[in-house]
Design a protein around this motif. Structure first.
Motif, PDB file in Angstrom:
ATOM      1  N   ARG A 132       0.824  -1.199   0.000  1.00 37.06           N
ATOM      2  CA  ARG A 132       0.000   0.000   0.000  1.00 37.06           C
ATOM      3  C   ARG A 132       0.867   1.260   0.000  1.00 37.06           C
ATOM      4  NH1 ARG A 132      -5.372   1.189   3.509  1.00 37.06           N
ATOM      5  NH2 ARG A 132      -5.524   3.395   2.972  1.00 37.06           N
TER       6      ARG A 132
ATOM      7  N   VAL B  51       1.196   4.197  -3.279  1.00 34.01           N
ATOM      8  CA  VAL B  51       0.998   5.650  -3.278  1.00 34.01           C
ATOM      9  C   VAL B  51       1.918   6.305  -4.306  1.00 34.01           C
ATOM     10  CG1 VAL B  51       1.180   7.753  -1.914  1.00 34.01           C
ATOM     11  CG2 VAL B  51       0.249   5.669  -0.901  1.00 34.01           C
ATOM     12  N   THR B  52       3.186   5.910  -4.267  1.00 33.79           N
ATOM     13  CA  THR B  52       4.144   6.487  -5.212  1.00 33.79           C
ATOM     14  C   THR B  52       3.790   6.104  -6.652  1.00 33.79           C
ATOM     15  OG1 THR B  52       5.661   5.656  -3.537  1.00 33.79           O
ATOM     16  CG2 THR B  52       6.607   6.962  -5.341  1.00 33.79           C
TER      17      THR B  52
ATOM     18  N   VAL C  31       0.859   5.162  -7.924  1.00 34.29           N
ATOM     19  CA  VAL C  31      -0.381   5.782  -8.409  1.00 34.29           C
ATOM     20  C   VAL C  31      -0.126   7.218  -8.853  1.00 34.29           C
ATOM     21  CG1 VAL C  31      -2.606   6.688  -7.626  1.00 34.29           C
ATOM     22  CG2 VAL C  31      -2.025   4.311  -7.218  1.00 34.29           C
ATOM     23  N   SER C  32       0.782   7.902  -8.160  1.00 34.04           N
ATOM     24  CA  SER C  32       1.041   9.295  -8.534  1.00 34.04           C
ATOM     25  C   SER C  32       1.598   9.413  -9.949  1.00 34.04           C
ATOM     26  CB  SER C  32       1.993   9.944  -7.536  1.00 34.04           C
ATOM     27  OG  SER C  32       3.272   9.381  -7.675  1.00 34.04           O
TER      28      SER C  32
ATOM     29  N   ALA D  57      -6.337  10.139 -10.738  1.00 36.17           N
ATOM     30  CA  ALA D  57      -5.139   9.617 -10.082  1.00 36.17           C
ATOM     31  C   ALA D  57      -4.867  10.384  -8.789  1.00 36.17           C
ATOM     32  CB  ALA D  57      -3.937   9.718 -11.011  1.00 36.17           C
ATOM     33  N   ASP D  58      -5.069  11.708  -8.829  1.00 33.46           N
ATOM     34  CA  ASP D  58      -4.852  12.517  -7.628  1.00 33.46           C
ATOM     35  C   ASP D  58      -5.801  12.105  -6.514  1.00 33.46           C
ATOM     36  OD1 ASP D  58      -2.835  13.871  -8.738  1.00 33.46           O
ATOM     37  OD2 ASP D  58      -3.843  15.819  -8.899  1.00 33.46           O
TER      38      ASP D  58
ATOM     39  N   GLN E 184      -4.874   8.792  -5.088  1.00 37.57           N
ATOM     40  CA  GLN E 184      -3.697   8.922  -4.221  1.00 37.57           C
ATOM     41  C   GLN E 184      -4.119   9.373  -2.830  1.00 37.57           C
ATOM     42  OE1 GLN E 184      -0.911  11.672  -5.773  1.00 37.57           O
ATOM     43  NE2 GLN E 184       0.786  10.882  -4.554  1.00 37.57           N
ATOM     44  N   ARG E 185      -5.082  10.316  -2.783  1.00 35.87           N
ATOM     45  CA  ARG E 185      -5.580  10.801  -1.481  1.00 35.87           C
ATOM     46  C   ARG E 185      -6.257   9.677  -0.707  1.00 35.87           C
ATOM     47  NH1 ARG E 185      -5.964  16.577   0.175  1.00 35.87           N
ATOM     48  NH2 ARG E 185      -4.050  17.126  -0.891  1.00 35.87           N
TER      49      ARG E 185
ATOM     50  N   LEU F 267      -5.646   6.556  -0.904  1.00 35.69           N
ATOM     51  CA  LEU F 267      -4.669   5.564  -0.465  1.00 35.69           C
ATOM     52  C   LEU F 267      -3.839   6.074   0.705  1.00 35.69           C
ATOM     53  CD1 LEU F 267      -3.239   4.104  -3.785  1.00 35.69           C
ATOM     54  CD2 LEU F 267      -4.286   2.812  -1.924  1.00 35.69           C
ATOM     55  N   ASP F 268      -3.591   7.374   0.717  1.00 34.56           N
ATOM     56  CA  ASP F 268      -2.642   7.920   1.688  1.00 34.56           C
ATOM     57  C   ASP F 268      -3.341   8.842   2.675  1.00 34.56           C
ATOM     58  OD1 ASP F 268      -0.621   9.031   3.090  1.00 34.56           O
ATOM     59  OD2 ASP F 268       0.668   9.387   1.343  1.00 34.56           O
TER      60      ASP F 268
END
Lengths: 505, 317
Positions: free
Chosen positions: B234, B238-239, B241-242, B301-302, B305-306, B308-309
Motif C-alpha cells: 500500500r 501511493v508512489t 499511483v502518482s 489519479a490525484d 492517491q488521497r 490511499l494515503d
C-alpha cells in the motif's frame, strides 16, 4: 499500349508482354476458368484512398471515384479502362448540325437501388448537382458550357450548349446519375450500378454487395470490400497475409520485390495518366526562350531518372499526353537526350556559361529526389539549380495562384489534360496562339476524328516548343494474389471497376 | 475531501479552457486555408469563396473564436469540413477503438510490471534482479512503432497467427476478429509501457524496503515477504499511483502511434488525416477530447492517491 507482367516473367524482369488490356483481360479470364471460379466469393481490395464522404460533389476525394464509379453509380457514358468513351445509361443520342443541341435517349429498364425507375428528371437533377453553386466537384467547370437541360419525357434528355462541345459525352462520364429523391448522399447512396453499398466504417472499410435488379450483366463475384490503409507497408502486409486480394496502386517500387519473386502473386503494370514534369514559368526569362527550354530538355537523361525512381517500371513520354488519350503519339524522340547539343544550343541562345534558376520543389515524394537528379544533370551543361523546398499549400498559393516562380516540379494526374496548354493564364504561362487556337477549336470539331487530329497537332507543337520538361509517366501497378483476375489495369480517373473480377478457390 | 475534489475540478476546467484557447490559436497559425484543401487544385476563385463562406473561414478570427467557445460550452464540436459529419459522432466511433486499446494495453502493462518490478527490487542483488533492470532499461529505449513492425513481421508475416492490421467492418459485432486485430497492438504498447512502469514499481519497492516501518514490522517477527505484502504494497502503491496518471496518458499517445502501424481506425488516424486536410473541427475535436481524457486521468489519479494515503487526506491547503 499496355503492359502486363506475369510473375514468372517478372523473375527475369526482362520480358514484357505487350498486349491490349482487352486481350490481357481475356487471357486472365481463361486462366481463371482453369481453376474453379467462385461466383460468390467476396473480393477484398486494399487501398490507400479512403473517401472522406460518399458524395463526389462534396470534396470526397479520389477514393470515391475508385470505390463508386461504375460500381455503385453509373453515368450516361463511361470512360473505359482502355480510355474510350462509351454509352452506359444512354441508349442512343443525336447532335444537331451546329453541335449545340444533344438529344439523349435513355436505356429502358434501369432502376435505382431504392427501386425507383431511372427517368430523364433524375438525369437532369444529377447534372445540376455537379454544376450547382455549392458543388465542390473538380469537374464543375467542364460543364460550364451547358446552357439548359430539358426533360421533355421520361426517356429523353435534351442538353443545349452555349458553344459547341465535342467533349460533352466524355465530361458526362464523370457525372453520376443519382435518384432525384435522394437528398443527402454523403453517407448513403442511390445509384444504378451493379453493386449496392452494404456498409461503410470510417477509417476502416467499405463493403458492397451485388444489386439483384441490375439492368446489365450481374457481377462475376459475390461482392467487394474496400479496406483502407493509411500506411503502404500495412497495406502490403495485408496482401502478404491474405487479408486483401488486390492492392489498387503501388506508390513506390521498393515493396514490389516481395511480390515479384513469389508465384502466389501477380504484378500488373498498366498505363497511368500521372505525369511527372518540370514546369517552367514560360513567361519569364530565360524560359520564355524556346531554345533554352529545348536545350534543358536535351540535357537530362530521363531514362536514368526513371530507373532511379521506379526501377524497371514506368514509361518515358515526349509530351504531356499519356498513351490512353486518343491524341497520343510517341514523341520521345523530340528534344531527346543529347548533352553536347544542349550545351551548343545554350551558347547559341546567349548562355555560353549557363545560368542559375530556382526550382520550387514540393516536399513530398518523388519531387525532392527528382530535383536533386536534375541539379546534377543540369550542372553538366553549366546550369545551376537552386532547390527550394515548399509545402503543397505553398505550391498552391505561390505557384498555382500567384505565378511567382521560375520553375517547379509537379505531378499531373488527369486524363485528357493537354487543354491546360491552351490556357495562357495557366500557372506555367505557355502561350502559343496556334496551340491555343487548336485546343479551343477542337471543342467545336464536328466529330471526334477531327478533334483527335487537331489535338494531335497541338500535342506535337508543345513537344517541339518544349513547353515543359516532361520527365516520365508513373506506372500504374496493381498487385493481386494469383487466384484473382479481371481487374482494371489502367485505373483511369482513379476508377476501379470491380464487376469483372473473379476469384478462384 | 469534498473541498479538495471541488478545487481540483476547478483546476481541471481551467486547464481545459486554456488548452482550448491554445489549440485554436495554434491551428490558425498553420499556413493555408481549409477552403483550398477542400475544393482542390483547379477550383475557380468563386468556388473557393463559396467554400470559405460555407466553412466560415472567411469570418474574422474573433468571431470564429467566440463561436467555437460557445459551441464547446454546449459540448458541440461542430461538423467536419471534409466529411460534413458531426465531429462528436466520428470521435465516439474512433474512441471505441482507442479507449479499449489504451486500457487493455495499460492493464496488461500493469500485470507485467508490478510483479516483475517488485521482484527486481526484492532480488536486486541477484543476477535475475539485475537482468530485469537491464531489460526494462532496454524496453524504455525501444520506439513503439518499431516494436510494432517487428511483431507484425514475426506473428503476422512469418507465423501467420494474427492479422497484420485493420479492423473488421462490423467492429465489435464481429467479436472474434475485433479481438484478434487488437492483440498485437495491445502487446506492442504493453511491452513498451511495462518497461517504464517496472522501473517505477522497482524504485517504490526499494524505498519501502529501506523504510523504518518495514524494519519495525520485521522486528515484531513478520517475515520479509509477509511484511512487504501487509505494509509495503500500500505504501509503494501511493508512489506508483502518482505516476499512473502520466503513464496512462503516455499509453494513450502510444495508442495513437500504434494505430498507424496497424491501420486501426482510432483517434490517431483521425488526427493525422485531419491535419493533412486542414479539417480544423476534426483536429480541434480530437485534441480537445484527448486533452480532456488526459486531464481526467490526472484528476482521478490525484483522488486515488488521497484515498490511499491518509496523510494527504489530513492535509489542509
Amino acid at each position: 499500349m499496355h503492359f502486363r507482367i506475369d510473375h514468372a516473367q517478372a523473375r527475369g524482369r526482362t520480358l514484357l508482354m505487350a498486349m491490349t488490356s482487352v486481350s490481357a483481360l481475356t487471357l486472365g479470364a481463361v486462366c481463371a476458368m482453369a481453376q474453379d471460379v467462385d461466383p460468390q466469393a467476396v473480393v477484398n481490395i486494399g487501398s490507400l484512398y479512403e473517401p472522406q464522404n460518399l458524395d463526389n460533389t462534396a470534396g470526397a476525394g479520389q477514393g470515391i471515384n475508385e470505390a463508386f464509379n461504375g460500381n455503385v453509380y453509373e453515368g450516361l457514358f463511361v470512360l473505359t479502362d482502355a480510355g474510350d468513351v462509351e454509352p452506359k445509361l444512354v441508349d442512343s443520342y443525336t447532335t444537331s448540325d451546329d453541335g449545340l443541341v444533344y438529344t439523349f435517349t435513355l436505356k429502358d429498364g434501369v432502376t435505382f437501388h431504392s427501386g425507383d425507375p431511372m427517368t430523364a428528371a433524375d438525369v437532369k437533377t444529377s447534372i445540376e448537382r455537379v454544376t450547382a453553386e455549392g458543388s465542390a466537384s473538380s469537374r464543375k467547370s467542364t460543364l460550364d458550357v451547358i446552357d439548359k437541360i430539358e426533360a421533355p419525357d421520361d426517356k429523353t434528355v435534351v442538353i443545349t450548349l452555349k458553344t459547341a462541345s465535342i467533349s460533352l459525352p466524355y465530361n458526362l462520364s464523370y457525372v453520376w446519375i443519382v435518384n432525384d429523391a435522394a437528398e443527402d448522399i454523403s453517407a448513403s447512396e442511390d445509384g444504378t450500378g451493379p453493386y449496392m453499398l452494404q456498409e461503410w466504417r470510417r477509417g476502416s472499410a467499405l463493403a458492397m454487395v451485388p444489386f439483384d435488379a441490375y439492368w446489365g450483366e450481374a457481377p462475376s463475384n459475390g461482392g467487394v470490400m474496400f479496406q483502407y490503409f493509411t500506411d503502404a507497408t500495412a497495406q502490403n502486409n495485408a496482401l502478404l497475409t491474405g487479408a486483401v486480394d488486390i492492392i489498387t496502386s503501388v506508390q513506390t517500387p521498393d515493396a514490389l520485390a516481395r511480390f515479384a519473386d513469389n508465384p502466389d502473386f501477380t504484378i500488373s503494370e498498366g498505363a497511368s495518366t500521372t505525369k511527372e514534369l518540370l514546369a517552367y514559368n514560360d513567361r519569364v526569362a530565360p524560359f520564355d526562350n524556346v531554345e533554352v527550354r529545348a536545350a534543358l530538355s536535351k540535357a537530362v537523361d530521363k531514362q536514368k531518372l526513371l530507373r532511379a525512381v521506379w526501377g524497371d517500371y514506368g514509361t518515358l513520354i515526349g509530351s504531356f499526353v499519356p498513351p490512353t488519350d486518343p491524341w497520343f503519339v510517341d514523341l520521345t524522340d523530340v528534344n531527346a537526350y543529347d548533352p553536347d547539343a544542349a550545351k551548343q544550343m545554350l551558347a547559341e541562345a546567349g548562355y555560353p556559361d549557363g545560368f542559375t534558376f530556382t526550382l520550387d520543389t514540393p516536399n513530398y515524394d518523388p519531387h525532392p529526389i527528382v530535383a536533386q537528379f536534375l541539379q546534377n544533370e543540369l550542372a553538366k551543361v553549366g546550369v545551376e539549380v537552386k532547390i527550394n523546398i515548399i509545402t503543397a499549400n505553398e505550391w498552391y498559393t505561390k505557384i498555382y495562384k500567384a505565378h511567382d516562380f521560375q520553375a517547379t516540379l509537379q505531378e499531373h494526374v488527369n486524363h485528357r489534360d493537354i487543354v491546360f496548354y491552351g490556357n495562357p493564364d495557366f500557372y506555367w504561362g505557355y502561350n502559343n496562339p496556334e496551340v491555343t487556337r487548336l485546343i479551343t477549336q477542337s471543342e467545336a470539331a464536328p466529330d471526334t476524328d477531327t478533334q483527335t487530329d487537331m489535338l494531335r497537332d497541338a500535342n506535337e507543337m508543345i513537344a517541339q516548343d518544349a513547353a515543359s520538361m516532361w520527365l516520365y509517366l508513373y506506372p500504374q501497378i496493381v498487385v493481386s494474389t494469383s487466384n484473382v483476375t479481371g481487374y482494371p489495369l489502367n485505373g483511369l480517373n482513379s476508377q476501379f471497376f470491380a464487376a469483372d473480377i473473379t476469384k478462384a478457390d | 475531501m469534498l473541498g479538495y475534489i471541488l478545487r481540483r475540478l476547478v483546476i481541471l476546467l481551467l486547464s481545459l479552457f486554456i488548452a482550448a484557447v491554445v489549440l485554436f490559436a495554434l491551428l490558425r497559425l498553420l499556413p493555408g486555408d481549409p477552403a483550398n484543401a477542400l475544393v482542390g487544385v483547379g477550383a475557380t476563385p468563386a468556388q473557393i469563396a463559396a467554400a470559405q463562406a460555407q466553412l466560415g473561414s472567411d469570418q474574422p478570427l474573433g468571431a470564429q473564436f467566440l463561436g467555437y467557445l460557445g459551441d464547446l460550452a454546449r459540448f458541440d464540436l461542430g461538423q467536419s469540413f471534409v466529411s460534413r459529419a458531426p465531429v462528436i459522432d466520428e470521435i465516439t466511433t474512433r474512441l471505441s477503438v482507442t479507449l479499449p486499446l489504451t486500457f487493455a494495453a495499460f492493464g496488461l502493462a500493469l500485470v507485467i510490471a508490478v510483479p516483475l518490478g517488485i521482484l527486481a527490487a526484492v532480488k536486486a542483488r541477484r543476477w535475475y534482479g539485475l537482468a530485469l533492470s537491464v531489460v526494462s532499461q532496454i524496453g524504455i529505449a525501444i520506439p513503439v512503432f518499431w516494436l510494432g513492425i517487428l511483431l507484425v513481421y514475426e506473428f503476422s508475416l512469418h507465423l501467420r497467427w494474427l492479422p497484420s492490421g485493420g479492423f473488421p467492418l462490423r467492429g465489435y459485432a464481429d467479436p472474434a476478429r475485433a479481438v484478434q486485430s487488437m492483440i498485437l497492438p495491445v502487446i506492442t504498447i504493453a511491452i513498451v509501457m511495462s518497461a517504464s512502469l517496472m522501473r517505477y514499481v522497482r524504485a517504490a519497492t526499494l524505498e519501502v524496503l529501506g523504510s523504518d516501518f518495514l524494519r519495525t514490522a520485521r522486528a515484531l517477527g513478520e517475515s520479509r515477504t509477509h511484511a512487504l505484502i501487509r505494509h509495503g504494497l500500500r505504501n509503494g502503491a501511493v508512489t506508483v499511483v502518482s505516476v499512473l496518471g502520466i503513464e496512462i496518458s503516455t499509453t494513450f499517445l502510444g495508442a495513437v502511434v500504434v494505430e498507424q502501424v496497424f491501420s486501426l481506425p482510432g483517434m490517431g488516424s483521425m488526427l493525422l488525416l485531419g491535419i493533412q486536410q486542414r479539417d480544423y473541427p476534426n483536429v480541434q475535436g480530437v485534441l480537445i477530447i484527448s486533452t480532456l481524457l488526459v486531464l481526467l486521468t490526472g484528476f482521478l489519479a490525484d483522488i486515488a492517491q488521497r484515498l490511499l494515503d491518509p496523510r494527504l487526506r489530513q492535509e489542509r491547503r
